[in-house]
Design an enzyme around this catalytic site. Structure first.
Site, mmCIF file in Angstrom:
data_model
loop_
_atom_site.group_PDB
_atom_site.id
_atom_site.type_symbol
_atom_site.label_atom_id
_atom_site.label_comp_id
_atom_site.label_asym_id
_atom_site.label_seq_id
_atom_site.Cartn_x
_atom_site.Cartn_y
_atom_site.Cartn_z
ATOM 1 N N HIS A 127 60.818 -79.325 -39.117
ATOM 2 C CA HIS A 127 61.521 -79.027 -40.366
ATOM 3 C C HIS A 127 60.627 -78.178 -41.252
ATOM 4 O O HIS A 127 59.399 -78.241 -41.176
ATOM 5 C CB HIS A 127 61.923 -80.308 -41.104
ATOM 6 C CG HIS A 127 60.790 -81.279 -41.229
ATOM 7 N ND1 HIS A 127 60.439 -82.137 -40.207
ATOM 8 C CD2 HIS A 127 59.916 -81.522 -42.234
ATOM 9 C CE1 HIS A 127 59.397 -82.860 -40.581
ATOM 10 N NE2 HIS A 127 59.059 -82.506 -41.817
ATOM 11 N N HIS B 100 59.879 -77.317 -45.195
ATOM 12 C CA HIS B 100 60.090 -77.721 -46.594
ATOM 13 C C HIS B 100 60.163 -76.479 -47.471
ATOM 14 O O HIS B 100 59.301 -75.592 -47.387
ATOM 15 C CB HIS B 100 58.892 -78.531 -47.117
ATOM 16 C CG HIS B 100 58.670 -79.856 -46.480
ATOM 17 N ND1 HIS B 100 59.109 -81.039 -47.041
ATOM 18 C CD2 HIS B 100 58.022 -80.215 -45.347
ATOM 19 C CE1 HIS B 100 58.726 -82.058 -46.276
ATOM 20 N NE2 HIS B 100 58.067 -81.577 -45.245
#
Ligand code: 5GP
Ligand code: ZN
Length: 142
Positions: free
Chosen positions: A100, A102
Site C-alpha cells: 500500500h 500512504h
C-alpha cells in the site's frame, strides 16, 4: 488472499471509505487519519511489498498516484504539501502485508506526521559511495 485485511477491503467484506477505484487499484481513507485525508492506495492484486511488483504492475499502480494526490491537495484549502510513503518490511514500519502507498496531506510541521533523515554524510567518502553504488548496480535486473 485469505486473511488479508486489504483483500477483504477490496472484496467489500470489510467496509472502507473509498476515494477512487478502478480495475487496478482501490484508494480509501486510512483508519488512523494521521492527518485529515490520509489515504491508502492499494493494488487489487495481492502483492506483499514492493519486491513482489513486476514492471507492469508498478507502472499501473503508480500511474494512479498523481490523480489522487492532486485531489488531496485540492480537497482542503490548508493542504500545503503531501508525503507519499511506502513501507516495505516490518523493520520499515510495514504492518499490513498487502502493499500500500500512504498519501499524507500536510498542513504544517506540527500536524501529527513526522519523519527524520539522519545526516551521515561525514562517514562516506566518494570511494565508499562508489563501492556501495557498484554493489547495488550488480543486482539490478529487468
Ligand atoms: P503500514 O504500517 O503497513 O505502512 O500501514 C498500514 C495502515 O493500514 C495503517 O496506517 C493503518 O491505520 C491502516 N489500516 C489497518 N487496518 C485498516 C482498516 O481496517 N481500514 C483502514 N481504512 N485502514 C486500516
Ligand atoms: Zn491482500
Amino acid at each position: 488472499m485469505d486473511n488479508c485485511i486489504f483483500c477483504k477491503i477490496i472484496a467489500g467484506e470489510i467496509p472502507s471509505t473509498v476515494i477512487y477505484e478502478d480495475e487496478v487499484v482501490k484508494a480509501f481513507l486510512d483508519i488512523s487519519q494521521v492527518t485529515p485525508g490520509h489515504t491508502l492506495v492499494i493494488p487489487k492484486k495481492h502483492v506483499k511489498d514492493i519486491f513482489e511488483y513486476d514492471t507492469q504492475l508498478a507502472a499501473d499502480v503508480f500511474a494512479r498516484i498523481p490523480k489522487i494526490a492532486k485531489a488531496l491537495k485540492k480537497f482542503a484549502p490548508d493542504v500545503a504539501g503531501l508525503n507519499i510513503i511506502n513501507n516495505n518490511g516490518a523493520v520499515a514500519y510495514q504492518s499490513v502485508f498487502h502493499s500500500h502507498i500512504h498519501l499524507v496531506p500536510r498542513y504544517g510541521k506540527e500536524d501529527g506526521f513526522a519523519m527524520t533523515f539522519a545526516d551521515n554524510s561525514a562517514d562516506y567518502t566518494p570511494e565508499k559511495l562508489a563501492n556501495i553504488a557498484q554493489s547495488i548496480k550488480n543486482n539490478l535486473e529487468d
